[in-house]
Design a protein around this motif. Structure first.
Motif: not given
Length: 376
Positions: A163-168, A180-182, A209-210, A215-217
């Protein structure tokens, strides 16, 4: 002064207040094998002929060296097995997997297509996944540091990306699950690089992130008067508390805070210190760590040639000297840290309500470089 065994060091108030004057100085000793570091620390280093991941045992003795042809940056031990991973940086084209029991490198893996590693990766709590911060290479002439991507890799699948997620943000550096967060430290424009020439604003920020979905938290940025800071390295207290340490683009002599607490929504608040102490870090923190109790936080500044310590509530305690010291990790006892220098020196730092001091020292190691992590 007769040498004392390290495991008999008195880490009480009287002991650490003796400070550097009571430091235990020992020479190099025979390598014990990377497998011998299962209860000690791992670090990256420069060695004769190249680079290596090295292990340190409980007496701070440098154990066997797993060699590498490329410079290594961050190093992380699996919480569920013998593997450890050191991630390259500059150019960041390879990560090397080591086996702590057998010794030596057992595999390598590359960043995603068109990207480079930031130098940091982290195992998930169950050891089944390994997450890397990766940076898209900007188009030629585009400038900037490149957008960030968190690559989720399956350890049993030869560290293949699942999986790949934007780092923001741009230029991500460190990442870490805390509570609870990355938590992602997007450094933006990195100080002391060609991109930083004439720059005064990094665009740095924190993204939460979750850790299961990406997902952005939450998110956090610094105030405008601190826009020259690049947020780079993270530490957690094991109870959901997280801090981030910074480096400054500007070399204007201003005393800017370089250590910040990250709230549950990503908001940032600075730690306290006298202006002279912030200046003494020379705008550069290379590593940050909590002690085993979570009550203290230390920053290593190889440019400031010191390790500075705060209480976790933000109160500044003091600093000890360490020339070109960057590697930093929790010690074994509450209130202790282990730090290593580019001159082969390893010190144990003890902190308490009365201040900070060096309680043990070993010399004759390799040129410790960048980061260190405690095992177990």
């Amino acid at each position: 002064m007769a040498p004392l065994p390290l495991d008999h060091l008195a880490l009480d108030r009287r002991g650490f207040l003796l400070g550097a004057g009571a430091a235990l100085v020992m020479g190099p000793s025979r390598a014990a094998g990377l497998a011998g570091a299962n209860a000690g620390w791992l670090a990256t280093a420069g060695v004769e002929g190249g680079f290596a991941a090295v292990g340190l045992d409980g007496s701070l003795t440098t154990a066997d060296r797993a060699p590498s042809t490329v410079r290594l940056h961050g190093i992380e031990a699996s919480p569920r097995g013998p593997l450890a991973v050191a991630v390259g940086r500059r150019p960041g084209l390879v990560a090397i997997v080591f086996d702590r029991e057998k010794g030596g490198a057992v595999a390598t893996f590359d960043p995603g297509a068109g990207r480079v590693f930031s130098g940091h990766g982290r195992f998930a709590a169950d050891g089944g996944l390994f997450l890397t911060n990766e940076i898209e290479r900007p188009q030629e002439g585009a400038g900037g540091m490149g957008r960030g991507v968190v690559a989720v890799r399956e350890v049993k699948g030869s560290f293949a990306i699942t999986a790949e997620w934007p780092s923001g943000g741009d230029g991500p550096h460190d990442l870490m699950q805390s509570g609870p967060a990355l938590v992602i430290a997007n450094g933006g424009v990195e100080p002391n690089t060609p991109e930083a020439r004439d720059a005064e604003i990094t665009g740095s920020g924190i993204t939460l992130l979750d850790p299961t979905s990406g997902d952005v938290r939450g998110a956090g940025v610094l105030s405008r008067d601190l826009a020259s800071l690049s947020l780079r390295h993270l530490s957690r207290d094991g109870r959901g508390g997280t801090v981030v340490a910074a480096q400054d683009l500007l070399k204007d002599g201003e005393a800017r805070p370089l250590l910040f607490r990250i709230a549950a929504d990503g908001a940032l608040s600075s730690f306290d210190a006298p202006e002279a102490e912030w200046r003494a870090l020379r705008g550069y923190v290379g590593s940050v760590a909590h002690d085993p109790s979570g009550r203290f936080v230390a920053c290593a500044s190889p440019r400031g040639n010191r390790v500075a310590v705060w209480q976790a509530d933000g109160r500044y305690l003091g600093a000890v000297p360490l020339t070109d010291g960057c590697g930093l990790a929790p010690g074994r006892e509450a209130g202790t840290f282990v730090a290593a220098s580019g001159y082969g020196e390893v010190i144990m730092v003890a902190a308490g309500g009365e201040g900070v001091g060096i309680v043990a020292r070993r010399t004759g190691g390799p040129r410790f470089d960048n980061h260190m992590v405690r095992i177990g």
